[in-house]
Design an enzyme around this catalytic site. Structure first.
Site, PDB file in Angstrom:
ATOM      1  N   HIS A  66     -25.557  22.354   1.798  1.00  0.00           N
ATOM      2  CA  HIS A  66     -25.693  22.838   0.418  1.00  0.00           C
ATOM      3  C   HIS A  66     -24.684  23.967   0.173  1.00  0.00           C
ATOM      4  O   HIS A  66     -24.501  24.814   1.031  1.00  0.00           O
ATOM      5  CB  HIS A  66     -27.119  23.365   0.206  1.00  0.00           C
TER       6      HIS A  66
ATOM      7  N   GLY B  84      11.297 -13.945   7.200  1.00  0.00           N
ATOM      8  CA  GLY B  84      10.681 -14.795   8.215  1.00  0.00           C
ATOM      9  C   GLY B  84      10.021 -16.024   7.611  1.00  0.00           C
ATOM     10  O   GLY B  84       9.542 -16.005   6.472  1.00  0.00           O
TER      11      GLY B  84
ATOM     12  N   VAL C 135      -9.837  -2.575 -10.831  1.00  0.00           N
ATOM     13  CA  VAL C 135      -9.457  -1.331 -10.150  1.00  0.00           C
ATOM     14  C   VAL C 135      -8.098  -0.823 -10.610  1.00  0.00           C
ATOM     15  O   VAL C 135      -7.954   0.339 -11.020  1.00  0.00           O
ATOM     16  CB  VAL C 135      -9.470  -1.533  -8.619  1.00  0.00           C
TER      17      VAL C 135
ATOM     18  N   ALA D  67      -6.311  -2.057   1.536  1.00  0.00           N
ATOM     19  CA  ALA D  67      -5.507  -1.701   2.699  1.00  0.00           C
ATOM     20  C   ALA D  67      -6.376  -1.534   3.938  1.00  0.00           C
ATOM     21  O   ALA D  67      -6.013  -1.985   5.034  1.00  0.00           O
ATOM     22  CB  ALA D  67      -4.730  -0.419   2.423  1.00  0.00           C
TER      23      ALA D  67
ATOM     24  N   CYS E  16       0.821  -1.214   0.000  1.00  0.00           N
ATOM     25  CA  CYS E  16       0.000   0.000   0.000  1.00  0.00           C
ATOM     26  C   CYS E  16       0.853   1.261   0.000  1.00  0.00           C
ATOM     27  O   CYS E  16       0.653   2.162  -0.811  1.00  0.00           O
ATOM     28  CB  CYS E  16      -0.928   0.006   1.212  1.00  0.00           C
TER      29      CYS E  16
END
Length: 459
Positions: free
Chosen positions: A438, A119, A181, A313, A47
Site C-alpha cells: 500500500h 531465404g 489493439v 512478441a 516488434c
C-alpha cells in the site's frame, strides 16, 4: 560475414530473425546446438522496428503531452506549447537503434551465425539464401507478419502503422480504420498530440476481444477524451485526393479527414517462401502445425505470427524457447493462447489474461462461473494518479481464477501477477491472504480476490 567463413550446416536453421526467430536461436545455442539465423532485413523484426518498441516510445511521448496539459490539476502550472514530431521520431529512433545494437551484439556474442539475405525453404532440411544452400538438421520457420490492407491501396494519405511511425508532420484530423489493439493505440497517441481522431470499427465495439466490462469502460474513457468512433458497420471504400481522404461505410455514411490509418490487423508472411512446395500445410497463409509446433514435415517447425492465434512478441519469444527445448527433447509445457498475457497501451491501458466472462460461460457453462469487479475509485494510488477503471476476475465456482482483466492508467503493470494467478490456477482463497503493498494499484488485485473469496475488505 564472408561467405567462405559461414558454415553451411547447422543443428538448427531458422528462417526469420524477429522475436520468435531470435529467441529460438538464443535458447538453442544455450542448449548446445549450432545455429544459423536467416534474416532478409533487420534483426528484431516487426516488434523492434515497426511495432511494439516504436509505438510504445510514441505512447510515452503522448503521456508526457497529457501530463503537461493536466499539470494545473495537480498544482503544477505546466502548459503544452507544441508537439515537435521530428523530435518524437528522433527519440523513438534512438530507442530502437539502442535495442537493435544490443540484440546484434548479443547474437554475435552467443555465436549465432546470422545469414543475411532472402531465404526460401527448398527442402525439408534446406533453406536457399539468394542462391546459396544451407542445411539444418532442424528447420524453424519464423517469417512473421505484415499489416493487412484489405485491398486498400497504401500511399499518400492512406497508410499503415509502419508509415504512421515515420510521418514528418502531424495531421489535423485522422480516421483510424480498425478498433483493435493497433487502432486504439494510434488513436490514443494522436489524440494526445492534438489530432481530431475518428475510429471506424466494423464489429459492434472497440477492442472486441476484451471482456464486456473493459470494452464499456474504454469506450466511455475515449468519449471523455474526445476520441470519436463508429462501430457496427464495415467500410466499403477508401478514397483520397490532394486535400484529404474519405472513408465510405457499407451503409453509405462518409467520414473525411487529412489521412487514413489502415489498422485492420496483421497477416502472415509466407507467400512465395516455398512452404507449400515442401508439404507444409497452410490455411489462408498461416502455417498449421500441431500443438507442439511441428509442421508434420521432416524436422520442420513453425513459430510466432505465422501460426494462427494472438500475434504478440512475447508469444513469439515463448514459441522460440519452446521449439528449441522441444528439439532438445526437454518436453516443454504448452501454454495455450488464452493464457498468454495481453496489454493494450492506449490511455487508459488494458490488461487481460485468461477467459473473459462470455468466453468462460461458453467454455464452462454460465452457472459454473463467478465474477467480481473492483472499481479503481477505491484504490488510493489510482486516485493519486487521477485514473478511473476497474479490475475484473472470473473464477470457476469452488475452483480457480480463470481470467483477470483490468483497465486504467498504468494498469498494464499488473499483468505480471495476473498471469501468474491464471497460469498457476490460483484460487481466490489462495490469493486473499497474500499481502499487496500500500498504496499501489497492485492492491486492486488483492481486493478483487478478497471479494471473490467472500470477504471483501473495502466493499
Amino acid at each position: 560475414m564472408a561467405e567462405s567463413a559461414t558454415p553451411q550446416e547447422f543443428d538448427v536453421l531458422i528462417l526469420g530473425g524477429g522475436s520468435a526467430g531470435y529467441s529460438a536461436a538464443l535458447r538453442a545455442v544455450q542448449l548446445g546446438f549450432s545455429v544459423g539465423l536467416v534474416e532478409k532485413a533487420k534483426l528484431g523484426g516487426t516488434c523492434l522496428h515497426t511495432g511494439c518498441i516504436p509505438t510504445k516510445a510514441y505512447l510515452h511521448s503522448a503521456e508526457l503531452a497529457e501530463n503537461a496539459r493536466e499539470g494545473a490539476k495537480y498544482g503544477i502550472n505546466s502548459t503544452l506549447e507544441s508537439i515537435d514530431i521530428a523530435k518524437v521520431r528522433e527519440y523513438k529512433d534512438g530507442v530502437v537503434a539502442g535495442k537493435f545494437k544490443g540484440l546484434t551484439g548479443l547474437l554475435k556474442m552467443k555465436k549465432v551465425t546470422v545469414i543475411e539475405g532472402n531465404g526460401r525453404l527448398v527442402g525439408p532440411d534446406t533453406i536457399d539464401v539468394d542462391g546459396v544452400s544451407y542445411k539444418g538438421k532442424n528447420i524453424v520457420l519464423a517469417t512473421g507478419s505484415t499489416s493487412k490492407t484489405m485491398g486498400i491501396e497504401i500511399g499518400g494519405r492512406v497508410m499503415t502503422s509502419t508509415e504512421a511511425l515515420n510521418m514528418e508532420d502531424l495531421p489535423k484530423s485522422a480516421i483510424v480504420l480498425g478498433g483493435g489493439v493497433i487502432g486504439v493505440e494510434f488513436a490514443s497517441v494522436w489524440r494526445s498530440f492534438g489530432v481530431d481522431v475518428t475510429i471506424i470499427e466494423g464489429l459492434p465495439s472497440l477492442v472486441p476481444n476484451e471482456d464486456p466490462a473493459i470494452i464499456k469502460s474504454l469506450e466511455r474513457a475515449f468519449k471523455k477524451r474526445g476520441i470519436k468512433f463508429n462501430t457496427g458497420t464495415f467500410f466499403e471504400k477508401v478514397e483520397q485526393n490532394d486535400s484529404g481522404a474519405k472513408v465510405t461505410l457499407a451503409d453509405g455514411k462518409e467520414f473525411e479527414a487529412d489521412l487514413v490509418l489502415v489498422a485492420v490487423g496483421r497477416g502472415p508472411v509466407t507467400e512465395g517462401l516455398g512452404f507449400e512446395d515442401q508439404g507444409v500445410k497452410l490455411d489462408r497463409g498461416f502455417v498449421i502445425p500441431n500443438e507442439r509446433l511441428h509442421t508434420g514435415v521432416g524436422n520442420v517447425y513453425a513459430i510466432g505470427d505465422i501460426v494462427p492465434g494472438v500475434q504478440l512478441a512475447h508469444r513469439g519469444y515463448q514459441h522460440g524457447i519452446f521449439v528449441a527445448e522441444e528439439i532438445a527433447g526437454l518436453n516443454p509445457v504448452v501454454v495455450e493462447d488464452i493464457n498468454i498475457p495481453k496489454v493494450t497501451f492506449c490511455e487508459p491501458e488494458i490488461m487481460s489474461v485468461g477467459y473473459s466472462e462470455p468466453k468462460a460461460a461458453e467454455k464452462f457453462g454460465k452457472d459454473a462461473i463467478e465474477t467480481i469487479e473492483y472499481n479503481l475509485a477505491g484504490n488510493g494510488k489510482s486516485s493519486i494518479l487521477g485514473t478511473s477503471g476497474l479490475v475484473k476476475m472470473v473464477r470457476l465456482k469452488d475452483g480457480p481464477i480463470v481470467g483477470v482483466h483490468g483497465i486504467g492508467g498504468r494498469i498494464g503493470e499488473q499483468i505480471g501477477e495476473s498471469q501468474l494467478i491464471v497460469n498457476w490456477e490460483a484460487y481466490p482463497e489462495d490469493l486473499a491472504p497474500l499481502i499487496h503493498a500500500h498504496p499501489t494499484q497492485n492492491e486492486a488485485l488483492g481486493e478483487a480476490a478478497l471479494a471473490l473469496a467472500g470477504k471483501p475488505l473495502h466493499g
